[in-house]
Design an enzyme around this catalytic site. Structure first.
Site, PDB file in Angstrom:
ATOM      1  N   TYR A   1      24.480  79.414  16.526  1.00 47.66           N
ATOM      2  CA  TYR A   1      23.074  79.023  16.679  1.00 47.66           C
ATOM      3  C   TYR A   1      22.750  77.855  15.744  1.00 47.66           C
ATOM      4  O   TYR A   1      22.703  78.014  14.519  1.00 47.66           O
ATOM      5  CB  TYR A   1      22.119  80.189  16.387  1.00 47.66           C
ATOM      6  CG  TYR A   1      22.313  81.416  17.275  1.00 47.66           C
ATOM      7  CD1 TYR A   1      22.968  81.335  18.500  1.00 47.66           C
ATOM      8  CD2 TYR A   1      21.831  82.659  16.879  1.00 47.66           C
ATOM      9  CE1 TYR A   1      23.142  82.460  19.296  1.00 47.66           C
ATOM     10  CE2 TYR A   1      21.995  83.787  17.671  1.00 47.66           C
ATOM     11  CZ  TYR A   1      22.656  83.676  18.886  1.00 47.66           C
ATOM     12  OH  TYR A   1      22.826  84.796  19.672  1.00 47.66           O
TER      13      TYR A   1
ATOM     14  N   HIS B   1      31.258  87.515  19.695  1.00 54.11           N
ATOM     15  CA  HIS B   1      30.187  87.008  20.550  1.00 54.11           C
ATOM     16  C   HIS B   1      30.600  86.949  22.024  1.00 54.11           C
ATOM     17  O   HIS B   1      29.813  87.246  22.918  1.00 54.11           O
ATOM     18  CB  HIS B   1      29.818  85.603  20.058  1.00 54.11           C
ATOM     19  CG  HIS B   1      28.423  85.186  20.328  1.00 54.11           C
ATOM     20  ND1 HIS B   1      27.801  84.199  19.611  1.00 54.11           N
ATOM     21  CD2 HIS B   1      27.509  85.594  21.242  1.00 54.11           C
ATOM     22  CE1 HIS B   1      26.579  84.022  20.083  1.00 54.11           C
ATOM     23  NE2 HIS B   1      26.380  84.851  21.069  1.00 54.11           N
TER      24      HIS B   1
ATOM     25  N   LEU C   1      13.177  89.835  27.081  1.00 47.27           N
ATOM     26  CA  LEU C   1      12.004  89.241  27.743  1.00 47.27           C
ATOM     27  C   LEU C   1      12.441  88.203  28.776  1.00 47.27           C
ATOM     28  O   LEU C   1      11.649  87.350  29.183  1.00 47.27           O
ATOM     29  CB  LEU C   1      11.089  88.584  26.690  1.00 47.27           C
ATOM     30  CG  LEU C   1      10.591  89.528  25.593  1.00 47.27           C
ATOM     31  CD1 LEU C   1       9.847  88.759  24.502  1.00 47.27           C
ATOM     32  CD2 LEU C   1       9.663  90.591  26.203  1.00 47.27           C
TER      33      LEU C   1
ATOM     34  N   ARG D   1      14.318  85.677  28.343  1.00 46.27           N
ATOM     35  CA  ARG D   1      14.193  84.370  27.681  1.00 46.27           C
ATOM     36  C   ARG D   1      12.758  83.837  27.769  1.00 46.27           C
ATOM     37  O   ARG D   1      12.519  82.639  27.779  1.00 46.27           O
ATOM     38  CB  ARG D   1      15.189  83.372  28.272  1.00 46.27           C
ATOM     39  CG  ARG D   1      16.631  83.863  28.145  1.00 46.27           C
ATOM     40  CD  ARG D   1      17.629  82.911  28.728  1.00 46.27           C
ATOM     41  NE  ARG D   1      18.965  83.492  28.754  1.00 46.27           N
ATOM     42  CZ  ARG D   1      19.865  83.378  27.782  1.00 46.27           C
ATOM     43  NH1 ARG D   1      19.572  82.709  26.696  1.00 46.27           N
ATOM     44  NH2 ARG D   1      21.040  83.942  27.882  1.00 46.27           N
TER      45      ARG D   1
HETATM   46  N1  NAP Z   1      24.821  87.861  22.348  1.00 47.58           N
HETATM   47  C1  NAP Z   1      24.424  86.842  23.078  1.00 47.58           C
HETATM   48  O1  NAP Z   1      25.204  86.258  23.833  1.00 47.58           O
HETATM   49  C2  NAP Z   1      22.991  86.379  22.998  1.00 47.58           C
HETATM   50  C3  NAP Z   1      22.489  85.490  23.977  1.00 47.58           C
HETATM   51  C4  NAP Z   1      21.146  85.109  23.878  1.00 47.58           C
HETATM   52  C5  NAP Z   1      20.357  85.591  22.837  1.00 47.58           C
HETATM   53  N2  NAP Z   1      20.882  86.432  21.896  1.00 47.58           N
HETATM   54  C6  NAP Z   1      20.067  86.980  20.789  1.00 47.58           C
HETATM   55  O2  NAP Z   1      18.995  87.713  21.359  1.00 47.58           O
HETATM   56  C7  NAP Z   1      17.754  87.254  20.843  1.00 47.58           C
HETATM   57  C8  NAP Z   1      16.666  87.405  21.892  1.00 47.58           C
HETATM   58  O3  NAP Z   1      16.993  86.756  23.101  1.00 47.58           O
HETATM   59  P1  NAP Z   1      16.275  85.426  23.588  1.00 47.58           P
HETATM   60  O4  NAP Z   1      15.580  84.785  22.442  1.00 47.58           O
HETATM   61  O5  NAP Z   1      17.300  84.684  24.345  1.00 47.58           O
HETATM   62  O6  NAP Z   1      15.251  85.898  24.688  1.00 47.58           O
HETATM   63  P2  NAP Z   1      13.946  86.840  24.731  1.00 47.58           P
HETATM   64  O7  NAP Z   1      13.843  87.637  23.512  1.00 47.58           O
HETATM   65  O8  NAP Z   1      14.010  87.503  26.039  1.00 47.58           O
HETATM   66  O9  NAP Z   1      12.773  85.759  24.819  1.00 47.58           O
HETATM   67  C9  NAP Z   1      12.504  84.834  23.813  1.00 47.58           C
HETATM   68  C10 NAP Z   1      11.456  83.879  24.313  1.00 47.58           C
HETATM   69  O10 NAP Z   1      10.267  84.605  24.598  1.00 47.58           O
HETATM   70  C11 NAP Z   1       9.185  84.125  23.820  1.00 47.58           C
HETATM   71  N3  NAP Z   1       8.388  85.299  23.401  1.00 47.58           N
HETATM   72  C12 NAP Z   1       8.729  86.232  22.486  1.00 47.58           C
HETATM   73  N4  NAP Z   1       7.788  87.193  22.412  1.00 47.58           N
HETATM   74  C13 NAP Z   1       6.834  86.849  23.298  1.00 47.58           C
HETATM   75  C14 NAP Z   1       5.604  87.417  23.681  1.00 47.58           C
HETATM   76  N5  NAP Z   1       5.176  88.568  23.152  1.00 47.58           N
HETATM   77  N6  NAP Z   1       4.856  86.778  24.629  1.00 47.58           N
HETATM   78  C15 NAP Z   1       5.287  85.629  25.196  1.00 47.58           C
HETATM   79  N7  NAP Z   1       6.437  85.032  24.871  1.00 47.58           N
HETATM   80  C16 NAP Z   1       7.210  85.634  23.933  1.00 47.58           C
HETATM   81  C17 NAP Z   1       9.800  83.353  22.682  1.00 47.58           C
HETATM   82  O11 NAP Z   1       9.012  82.264  22.290  1.00 47.58           O
HETATM   83  P3  NAP Z   1       8.449  82.098  20.772  1.00 47.58           P
HETATM   84  O12 NAP Z   1       9.619  82.033  19.879  1.00 47.58           O
HETATM   85  O13 NAP Z   1       7.712  80.821  20.867  1.00 47.58           O
HETATM   86  O14 NAP Z   1       7.584  83.298  20.548  1.00 47.58           O
HETATM   87  C18 NAP Z   1      11.087  82.828  23.308  1.00 47.58           C
HETATM   88  O15 NAP Z   1      10.852  81.624  23.999  1.00 47.58           O
HETATM   89  C19 NAP Z   1      18.052  85.805  20.422  1.00 47.58           C
HETATM   90  O16 NAP Z   1      17.122  85.352  19.452  1.00 47.58           O
HETATM   91  C20 NAP Z   1      19.459  85.931  19.877  1.00 47.58           C
HETATM   92  O17 NAP Z   1      19.429  86.405  18.541  1.00 47.58           O
HETATM   93  C21 NAP Z   1      22.191  86.838  21.983  1.00 47.58           C
END
Ligand code: NAP
Length: 334
Positions: A58, A127, A208, A210
């Site tokens: 990241y 990962h 969520l 993404r």
């Molecule tokens: N292992 C893997 O391969 C892998 C892949 C992807 C992600 N991840 C991990 O999983 C974590 C979460 O996944 P993700 O960030 O991809 O997706 P997510 O949690 O599904 O969604 C994040 C997005 O939603 C927004 N958001 C968060 N809370 C919200 C709310 N209450 N209302 C409206 N929008 C909201 C965030 O924007 P704001 O930041 O502007 O609030 C961001 O754009 C990542 O941070 C990472 O640590 C792991």
């Protein structure tokens, strides 16, 4: 409110039943206000979040460096999770290669420890799976890191049920982190049942969708230039409009209950894990304190049987895959 707790595998540790995904604080999801992101880390800790999720990939190390001071200042209250396996190159921002070789793992862990400024990583994930290296060899190298005191617990990401069992036979696996949400349910085929059987905590990433499930954007064009999601198959071209229409039942439940769509999406993950009989700690990603509070409150929201039934058909109707190239996901190897 403070979060309830859930077990971290069979480690004996209890962690807040929701973690915080820190990825977007450094890369992928558009511009970031760093001061607000750092304040969100503190707010999460106060709300009962203990699992903070980062990875070496990241921001090509920047995310580990960003959260390092916060982790060090709260070392005994934070369960620090980071990951190895995706190589990048400074001179080519698009370059990615998956590497599970033992020698690489030993180098990667030291680099993460240095960037984070800590002596030990609480949860160290592979990962992505590199089929060129026998899984037992890679997990064996990870187990040596536990013996060396550099890592406390092991985790895997995007492995199939069979791969999880194979790894577990080498060393206990505390957590499996894979995509699981109202839009992405392929993990329920083999990974979720295997995790339930072994007592592995499931850590759903992108719960969520993404951000798409919250309704905050409905098509790739609404995102800023350079946002990773602009190339996501489910948010681009004709798929976007078809998929945006699918969130209507989520929004209706949210309106009826006086909550938000994000809260409905998170509550669904918690309750779906109950059906499968396993511990779950979703890691919604946010860089904002208001959203952190909103997401925390979702951990105790209960959806009714009728509401769950209304949400059931969504995943089966999604058009487009969850990655452009599915070969390095668990679904790509099942
Ligand atoms: N292992 C893997 O391969 C892998 C892949 C992807 C992600 N991840 C991990 O999983 C974590 C979460 O996944 P993700 O960030 O991809 O997706 P997510 O949690 O599904 O969604 C994040 C997005 O939603 C927004 N958001 C968060 N809370 C919200 C709310 N209450 N209302 C409206 N929008 C909201 C965030 O924007 P704001 O930041 O502007 O609030 C961001 O754009 C990542 O941070 C990472 O640590 C792991």
């Amino acid at each position: 409110m403070r979060l309830p707790t859930a077990p971290l595998g069979r480690s004996g540790r209890l962690i807040g039943t929701q973690g915080l995904g820190c990825m977007g604080m450094s890369e992928f999801y558009g511009p970031t206000d760093t001061a607000e992101a750092l304040a969100t880390l503190d707010a999460a800790l106060e709300a009962g979040v203990t699992l903070f999720d980062t990875a070496d990939v990241y921001g090509n190390g920047a995310n580990e460096e960003l959260i390092g001071p916060f982790v060090r200042a709260n070392r005994d209250r934070v369960v620090l999770a980071t990951k190895f396996a995706i190589e990048r190159r400074e001179d080519d921002p698009t370059y990615r290669a998956v590497n599970n070789r033992p020698a690489y793992i030993r180098t990667a862990v030291d680099a993460s420890l240095r960037r984070l400024g800590v002596d030990v990583i609480d949860l160290y994930y592979m990962h992505r799976r590199d089929p060129a290296v026998p899984l037992a060899e890679s997990v064996g190298a990870m187990a040596e890191l536990v013996q060396a005191g550099k890592v406390r617990e092991l985790g895997l990401s995007e492995v199939t049920g069979d791969e999880l069992r194979e790894a577990y036979a080498v060393h206990p696996i505390a957590a499996l982190q894979s995509e699981w949400s109202l839009f992405s349910r392929d993990v329920e085929r083999t990974a979720v049942p295997a995790a339930a059987e072994l007592g592995v905590t499931f850590v759903p990433y992108s719960p969520l969708g993404r951000g798409f499930l919250t309704g905050s954007f409905a098509a790739a064009e609404q995102l800023t230039e350079g946002d990773y999601r602009r190339n996501h198959p489910q948010f681009s071209g004709p798929n976007a409009a078809a998929n945006a229409a699918l969130i209507a039942p989520i929004q209706k439940i949210a309106a009826d209950r006086g909550v938000t769509a994000a809260q409905v999406a998170l509550a669904w993950v918690h309750q779906r894990a109950e059906v499968h009989g396993l511990a779950v700690v979703p890691i919604p990603g946010t860089r904002k304190r208001t959203r952190l509070a909103e997401n925390t409150a979702a951990a105790t929201l209960r959806l009714t049987a009728a509401e769950l039934a209304a949400l059931e058909p969504i995943a089966g109707q999604v058009t487009g895959t969850r990655y452009a190239d599915m070969s390095s996901t668990s679904a790509g190897r099942e």
